[in-house]
Structure formats: structure tokens, C-alpha cells
Design a protein around this motif. Structure first.
Motif, PDB file in Angstrom:
ATOM      1  N   CYS A  29      55.660  23.265  63.924  1.00  0.00           N
ATOM      2  CA  CYS A  29      55.099  22.092  63.247  1.00  0.00           C
ATOM      3  C   CYS A  29      56.144  21.415  62.376  1.00  0.00           C
ATOM      4  N   LEU A  30      56.887  22.211  61.618  1.00  0.00           N
ATOM      5  CA  LEU A  30      57.920  21.653  60.735  1.00  0.00           C
ATOM      6  C   LEU A  30      59.012  20.961  61.554  1.00  0.00           C
ATOM      7  N   ALA A  31      59.389  21.573  62.673  1.00  0.00           N
ATOM      8  CA  ALA A  31      60.416  20.966  63.524  1.00  0.00           C
ATOM      9  C   ALA A  31      59.946  19.628  64.084  1.00  0.00           C
ATOM     10  N   GLN A  32      58.701  19.571  64.544  1.00  0.00           N
ATOM     11  CA  GLN A  32      58.169  18.327  65.084  1.00  0.00           C
ATOM     12  C   GLN A  32      57.977  17.265  64.006  1.00  0.00           C
ATOM     13  N   LEU A  33      57.739  17.702  62.780  1.00  0.00           N
ATOM     14  CA  LEU A  33      57.660  16.749  61.672  1.00  0.00           C
ATOM     15  C   LEU A  33      58.973  15.998  61.496  1.00  0.00           C
ATOM     16  N   VAL A  34      60.079  16.652  61.820  1.00  0.00           N
ATOM     17  CA  VAL A  34      61.399  16.021  61.731  1.00  0.00           C
ATOM     18  C   VAL A  34      61.689  15.170  62.963  1.00  0.00           C
ATOM     19  N   VAL A  35      61.300  15.681  64.147  1.00  0.00           N
ATOM     20  CA  VAL A  35      61.688  15.042  65.406  1.00  0.00           C
ATOM     21  C   VAL A  35      60.826  13.815  65.732  1.00  0.00           C
ATOM     22  N   LEU A  36      59.514  13.917  65.603  1.00  0.00           N
ATOM     23  CA  LEU A  36      58.624  12.841  66.065  1.00  0.00           C
ATOM     24  C   LEU A  36      58.897  11.474  65.434  1.00  0.00           C
ATOM     25  N   PRO A  37      59.149  11.382  64.116  1.00  0.00           N
ATOM     26  CA  PRO A  37      59.436  10.054  63.559  1.00  0.00           C
ATOM     27  C   PRO A  37      60.662   9.385  64.164  1.00  0.00           C
ATOM     28  N   GLY A  38      61.534  10.166  64.801  1.00  0.00           N
ATOM     29  CA  GLY A  38      62.704   9.574  65.441  1.00  0.00           C
ATOM     30  C   GLY A  38      62.359   8.588  66.529  1.00  0.00           C
ATOM     31  N   PHE A  39      61.176   8.737  67.140  1.00  0.00           N
ATOM     32  CA  PHE A  39      60.786   7.806  68.189  1.00  0.00           C
ATOM     33  C   PHE A  39      60.485   6.413  67.639  1.00  0.00           C
ATOM     34  N   SER A  40      60.230   6.313  66.343  1.00  0.00           N
ATOM     35  CA  SER A  40      60.032   4.998  65.739  1.00  0.00           C
ATOM     36  C   SER A  40      61.351   4.267  65.531  1.00  0.00           C
ATOM     37  N   LEU A  41      62.455   4.979  65.677  1.00  0.00           N
ATOM     38  CA  LEU A  41      63.767   4.341  65.532  1.00  0.00           C
ATOM     39  C   LEU A  41      64.270   3.777  66.857  1.00  0.00           C
ATOM     40  N   LEU A  42      63.705   4.213  67.982  1.00  0.00           N
ATOM     41  CA  LEU A  42      64.202   3.761  69.284  1.00  0.00           C
ATOM     42  C   LEU A  42      64.110   2.254  69.476  1.00  0.00           C
ATOM     43  N   PRO A  43      62.990   1.596  69.143  1.00  0.00           N
ATOM     44  CA  PRO A  43      62.943   0.139  69.344  1.00  0.00           C
ATOM     45  C   PRO A  43      63.988  -0.621  68.541  1.00  0.00           C
ATOM     46  N   LEU A  44      64.450  -0.026  67.425  1.00  0.00           N
ATOM     47  CA  LEU A  44      65.458  -0.705  66.611  1.00  0.00           C
ATOM     48  C   LEU A  44      66.785  -0.792  67.325  1.00  0.00           C
ATOM     49  N   ALA A  45      66.965   0.093  68.314  1.00  0.00           N
ATOM     50  CA  ALA A  45      68.221   0.074  69.059  1.00  0.00           C
ATOM     51  C   ALA A  45      68.109  -0.754  70.330  1.00  0.00           C
ATOM     52  N   GLY A  46      66.982  -1.390  70.529  1.00  0.00           N
ATOM     53  CA  GLY A  46      66.741  -2.140  71.753  1.00  0.00           C
ATOM     54  C   GLY A  46      67.798  -3.196  72.010  1.00  0.00           C
ATOM     55  N   GLY A  47      68.240  -3.252  73.260  1.00  0.00           N
ATOM     56  CA  GLY A  47      69.194  -4.261  73.676  1.00  0.00           C
ATOM     57  C   GLY A  47      70.631  -3.850  73.492  1.00  0.00           C
ATOM     58  N   GLN A  48      70.905  -2.822  72.677  1.00  0.00           N
ATOM     59  CA  GLN A  48      72.291  -2.430  72.456  1.00  0.00           C
ATOM     60  C   GLN A  48      72.838  -1.652  73.645  1.00  0.00           C
ATOM     61  N   ALA A  49      71.983  -0.768  74.206  1.00  0.00           N
ATOM     62  CA  ALA A  49      72.339  -0.026  75.421  1.00  0.00           C
ATOM     63  C   ALA A  49      73.696   0.645  75.293  1.00  0.00           C
ATOM     64  N   THR A  50      73.998   1.198  74.115  1.00  0.00           N
ATOM     65  CA  THR A  50      75.278   1.867  73.906  1.00  0.00           C
ATOM     66  C   THR A  50      75.186   3.310  74.358  1.00  0.00           C
ATOM     67  N   LEU A  51      76.340   3.903  74.606  1.00  0.00           N
ATOM     68  CA  LEU A  51      76.395   5.317  74.978  1.00  0.00           C
ATOM     69  C   LEU A  51      75.857   6.175  73.847  1.00  0.00           C
ATOM     70  N   LEU A  52      76.138   5.766  72.605  1.00  0.00           N
ATOM     71  CA  LEU A  52      75.676   6.547  71.458  1.00  0.00           C
ATOM     72  C   LEU A  52      74.151   6.544  71.367  1.00  0.00           C
ATOM     73  N   SER A  53      73.542   5.352  71.500  1.00  0.00           N
ATOM     74  CA  SER A  53      72.083   5.276  71.399  1.00  0.00           C
ATOM     75  C   SER A  53      71.414   6.043  72.529  1.00  0.00           C
TER      76      SER A  53
END
Length: 404
Positions: free
Chosen positions: A289-313
Motif C-alpha cells: 500500500c505504501l509503495a503504491q501511494l508513491v507510484v500511483l500519483p506518478g500517472f498524473s504527471l504523464l499528461p504534462l509530458a505530452g508531445g515531448q516524446a523524449t527518451l527520458l519521458s
């Protein structure tokens, strides 16, 4: 969902026959897993073809989950007096019919109806297959037999979901269902000729189910399965739109992402069992549960990288997907071990209700994700999932305290 087979009707198969039967049941579980959850990977082409929103398309998974949660325990309990070969064959036949319906009638209403039939078929086949594998294997091979039967379901996450997604994006979503049907036909034939005729088991009855369901402490523990899965399915159901609109990924990127999740699923299955043996189920579940508490909010950051299509993202997204999948799939072994420990004498009932809890969580998660997507778009999905995981953690700690 069944107790041990009657000694007079069951037999221990020799090693070659046992391996062949288990391979058949495992392959059938692979096809069922692919047909059940490939909706996640073909959400975009399905929505585009039917001219509906991603949220409405995602509700197809909700329909399947609700139907499975309701129908599986009842159907397995009420078919206990029928020979296992007939029940297994009927389950596969129902699932095959469900795959044929959207091929012949590609409408939204037909798709929802087909998912109800699919849930009934899968809800009969998968638990009965486990009982047959255990009952027809020698005691010293029983655990391995069960693991082998469920290996097909795990492999469906690695190969089935990416394959379904690839077929849908390349040839159309109906083709994906047609391929599942084509794979199912030889499975049905093999089940009919390999599973011993007249095999019967002492069934879990509706009375047994009711007895456990009246125990508030046990049901609260089972309910944690739904809490944990609800958080995960807020993201899981809409993974394809997240990756498509957030990172600009198309067919190949989404198929590769699902493959990465599948690899994470296999690793999670192994890690969850080992960690639970080492530190105990309750501590393992708390950690997850604690691990997923850290990981799941990361999916809200994906749209912010939209269009960049970089290797890092792209690399960060893949890493996020693998971690999310590993932690998510580590859950089941620990939760099952905990539930069996709470009520060893009612283990079949507990595991049946736990399976229903998986689909209750999938239903709530996909429905809640659809509401968030319709009202606020993709960006909040990860944050909402993280908040729900926080509630799941509270749920877990309350049940652990009640366990004494």
C-alpha cells in the motif's frame, strides 16, 4: 471453490496425463485472461469505432467485473452436483459465445451483453479448473499443479494483452475477439477429451457462503481486496488513453507498455509470495500500500509530458509502469495467505469471496476512473488512485487490529 473430491469419484492421474491436463487448463486460463482484460489495450480503437468516449468504453470492463463478482460464487456453488468436465466445457463455451457476439454485432449494447456472458463463463471455469487440478494431482504435486494452472492467467498479462492491443490497432478491435474465439475452440476440445468423465466434487454450497458472509470480521478482511484493487483500476482501465494522450504513444508503444506490465506481473507474483513468507502477509500488504501511494500519483504527471516524446519521458514512464505492475501483482499471494490464515477451515469460501472482491474492486475502480475522466480529464487519475490507496491502507490497518 471446491473441497477435496470424493474418493470414489476422483482419481490421481499418472504424471504424463496430469501434465497434459494441467497444460490444457493453463492454456484455457490464458485465453480467458486475454479475452477478459484485453479491453484495457483496445480501448482507444474500440471507442473510436463505436463513436463513444473512452469513459463509456471503459464501462465495458465495469460490466464484466460486476457480473463476475455476482455470478461466480453463485454459479460455482449451484453447479456443484454436475460433472466437472461438463462444467468446465460449459464455462469455455459461454466464454466463446461472448467473444462471437461483438464480432457479429459490433454495437455498444451487444458488447455489454457479451461481457456478462463472458463473466459467467470465466467465473465458472477458472475456480473449477483449480479444484480439478488439485483434486487429480498427488498431494506432493498439488501446490505446483495449482501454480501451473494459474500460470496461464499470468501469461495472459504478458502476451495476451499486448497481442490483443496490437490486433485491435492493426486490424480492428473485432479481430482481437475473433482471435480469442479461435484460440478457445481447441481448448474446449482438449478439455472434453482430457478431463476424466464423471468427475465430481463436494461443492461449496450457498449455505457455506452465507455463513462466512455473516462474519463481519472476515468480510472486512476480504473487503480489503476490493479496496486495494479499486485504487489500481482507476488507472488500469484507462492506461491506453493515458499513454496515448499523455506521451503520444500509438499501437507499438502501448503494446510494449502492456508487455512491460506483464513482465512486472510475473515478477510481482514471485516477490509477493516470497516477501509474505519472510515478513508475514500483513506487513507485506502494508508495504505494498505504501509503495503504491508513491507510484500511483506518478500517472498524473504523464499528461504534462505530452508531445515531448523524449527518451527520458518514455524511460520514466516505462519504469513507472513496471513498478506499478510489480507492486500491484505482489498483492494477491499475500492477501490469499492472510485470508487462509484467518479462517483455515473455510479456505475455499474465503478464496471464492476474495476472487469476487477482485472484480468488485475492478468495477468500482473503472467506474470511478470513468467519472473522473468525464468530469476532469486524464490528469487527476493518478492522484485520485493514490488517495484511494490511502483509504485502502487505513482499511487494512483496521482489519489487522481486529485480527488481534
Amino acid at each position: 471453490m471446491s473441497h477435496s473430491p470424493h474418493p470414489s469419484s476422483a482419481q490421481i492421474l499418472d504424471a504424463p496425463s496430469s501434465r497434459l491436463m494441467i497444460a490444457t487448463l493453463s492454456m484455457s486460463n490464458f485465453v480467458i485472461g486475454m479475452g477478459a482484460f484485453m479491453i484495457i489495450g483496445l480501448l482507444e480503437p474500440l471507442a473510436a469505432d463505436l463513436r463513444i468516449s473512452s469513459a463509456r468504453a471503459g464501462s465495458v470492463l465495469t460490466t464484466y467485473a460486476v457480473a463476475y463478482a455476482i455470478l461466480s460464487p453463485v454459479l460455482v456453488a449451484t453447479t456443484g452436483g454436475i460433472g466437472r468436465r461438463r462444467v468446465l466445457a460449459a464455462g469455455l463455451a459461454m466464454f466463446g459465445l461472448a467473444c462471437l457476439i461483438p464480432v457479429l454485432a459490433p454495437t455498444e449494447a451487444a458488447l455489454h451483453a457479451s461481457r456478462i456472458i463472458a463473466a459467467a463463463g470465466a467465473g465458472i471455469f477458472t475456480p473449477v479448473a483449480a479444484a480439478v487440478a488439485a483434486g487429480l494431482s498427488a498431494p506432493e504435486r498439488r501446490a505446483k499443479a495449482l501454480a501451473a494452472v494459474f500460470f496461464g492467467m499470468t501469461m495472459s498479462q504478458i502476451l495476451g494483452l499486448p497481442l490483443g492491443s496490437f490486433l485491435a490497432y492493426t486490424f480492428g478491435w473485432q479481430v482481437a475477439f475473433a482471435v480469442v474465439l479461435a484460440l478457445l475452440v481447441p481448448c474446449l476440445w482438449l478439455v472434453w477429451i482430457i478431463v476424466p468423465r464423471g468427475l465430481s466434487f463436494q461443492p461449496v454450497t450457498l449455505r457455506d457462503l452465507a455463513r462466512v458472509m455473516r462474519n463481519g470480521r472476515l468480510m472486512l478482511a476480504v473487503g480489503f481486496t476490493a479496496s486495494f484493487l479499486t485504487a489500481g483500476y482507476v488507472v488500469n482501465t484507462f492506461l491506453a488513453p493515458l499513454l496515448s494522450q499523455g506521451l503520444g504513444w500509438g499501437r507499438n508503444g502501448i503494446s510494449l507498455a502492456l508487455l512491460a506490465c506483464g513482465i512486472g506481473a510475473v515478477a510481482g507474483n514471485i516477490i509477493g509470495g516470497a516477501l509474505s513468507d519472510r515478513i508475514g502477509p500483513a506487513r507485506t500488504l502494508t508495504f505494498l500500500c505504501l509503495a503504491q501511494l508513491v507510484v500511483l500519483p506518478g500517472f498524473s504527471l504523464l499528461p504534462l509530458a505530452g508531445g515531448q516524446a523524449t527518451l527520458l519521458s518514455a524511460s520514466l514512464a516505462m519504469g513507472l509502469l513496471v513498478l506499478w505492475s510489480v507492486f500491484g501483482w505482489s498483492f494477491m499471494a499475500a492477501q490469499q495467505a492472510r485470508l487462509i490464515g484467518l479462517a483455515p477451515q473455510a479456505a475455499p469460501v474465503m478464496l471464492a469471496l476474495n476472487a469476487a472482491g477482485v472484480y468488485v474492486g475492478a468495477a468500482f475502480g473503472s467506474a470511478m476512473g470513468g467519472l473522473v475522466l468525464s468530469g476532469f480529464g486524464l490528469a487527476p487519475l493518478g492522484m485520485v488512485a493514490g488517495a484511494l490507496m490511502g483509504l485502502a491502507l487505513i482499511h487494512l490497518r483496521v482489519t489487522v487490529r481486529l485480527d488481534g
